[in-house]
Write a protein that holds these residues in place. Structure first.
Motif, short mmCIF file in Angstrom:
data_model
loop_
_atom_site.label_atom_id
_atom_site.label_comp_id
_atom_site.label_asym_id
_atom_site.label_seq_id
_atom_site.Cartn_x
_atom_site.Cartn_y
_atom_site.Cartn_z
N ASN A 3 0.85 -1.24 0.04
CA ASN A 3 0.03 0.09 -0.01
C ASN A 3 0.74 1.42 0.03
O ASN A 3 2.07 1.07 0.34
CB ASN A 3 -0.92 0.02 1.26
CG ASN A 3 -2.08 -0.85 1.19
OD1 ASN A 3 -2.56 -1.47 0.03
ND2 ASN A 3 -2.66 -1.34 2.08
N CYS A 5 0.49 5.85 0.38
CA CYS A 5 -0.34 6.87 0.46
C CYS A 5 0.39 8.25 -0.24
O CYS A 5 1.48 8.40 0.00
CB CYS A 5 -0.47 7.22 2.08
SG CYS A 5 -1.49 8.33 2.46
N ILE A 32 -9.52 2.63 -3.61
CA ILE A 32 -8.78 3.74 -3.02
C ILE A 32 -9.33 4.28 -1.79
O ILE A 32 -10.52 4.71 -2.07
CB ILE A 32 -8.07 4.63 -4.01
CG1 ILE A 32 -7.32 3.82 -4.94
CG2 ILE A 32 -7.57 5.90 -3.32
CD1 ILE A 32 -6.63 4.57 -6.05
N GLY A 50 -3.99 3.07 -0.94
CA GLY A 50 -4.30 1.86 -1.45
C GLY A 50 -3.05 1.33 -1.80
O GLY A 50 -2.06 1.58 -1.82
N PRO A 51 -3.56 0.13 -2.65
CA PRO A 51 -2.47 -0.56 -3.28
C PRO A 51 -1.65 0.19 -4.15
O PRO A 51 -2.09 1.11 -5.08
CB PRO A 51 -3.22 -1.80 -4.07
CG PRO A 51 -4.64 -1.77 -3.36
CD PRO A 51 -4.71 -0.51 -2.92
N SER A 52 -0.08 0.36 -4.21
CA SER A 52 0.55 1.30 -4.99
C SER A 52 0.17 1.37 -6.57
O SER A 52 0.30 2.32 -7.02
CB SER A 52 1.97 0.76 -4.93
OG SER A 52 2.68 0.71 -3.51
N ALA A 84 -4.58 5.09 7.51
CA ALA A 84 -5.33 4.96 6.36
C ALA A 84 -6.87 5.41 6.65
O ALA A 84 -7.35 5.00 7.49
CB ALA A 84 -5.42 3.40 5.98
#
Length: 91
Positions: A3, A5, A32, A50-52, A84
Motif C-alpha cells: 500500500n 499513501c 482507494i 491503497g495498493p501502489s 489509512a
C-alpha cells in the motif's frame, strides 16, 4: 501487495467542473480511500491510500480529470506512516 499513501495538489480549471466527485468515483472503482477537497487558492487537494498500482493509476488520471477540467500542474507527495482513511470523501 504494497500500500502507499500519496497527497496530490491539482492546479488548473479544477473547481466547478465536478473534479472532486469524478475523482471520488475513480477512487471507489479502484478501492482507494482518502479525500478530494477544494482549496481556497483554486487547487484541489487529493489524498489517496491503497495498493501502489491503483494509487499510481489514479495519480495518472488526475492529470486528465473529468470533461470540462483543464489540469495544468499536479504535484505529488508520498506520505509515510499516514493513517489509512476508511472511505473516500469529498469536501
Amino acid at each position: 501487495m504494497k500500500n502507499s499513501c500519496v497527497r496530490a495538489y491539482v492546479t488548473g480549471k479544477v473547481q466547478g467542473v465536478w473534479y472532486r466527485r469524478s475523482t471520488q468515483e475513480q477512487a471507489l472503482k479502484q478501492g482507494i480511500t482518502g479525500y478530494a477537497k477544494n482549496l481556497p487558492d483554486g487547487r484541489v487537494e487529493v489524498l489517496m491510500f491503497g495498493p501502489s498500482e491503483t494509487v499510481s493509476a489514479l495519480s495518472e488520471w488526475l492529470w486528465k480529470g473529468p470533461d470540462g477540467a483543464r489540469v495544468t500542474h499536479v504535484t505529488f507527495e508520498v506520505l509515510d506512516g499516514h493513517h489509512a482513511p476508511d472511505h473516500f470523501s469529498t469536501y
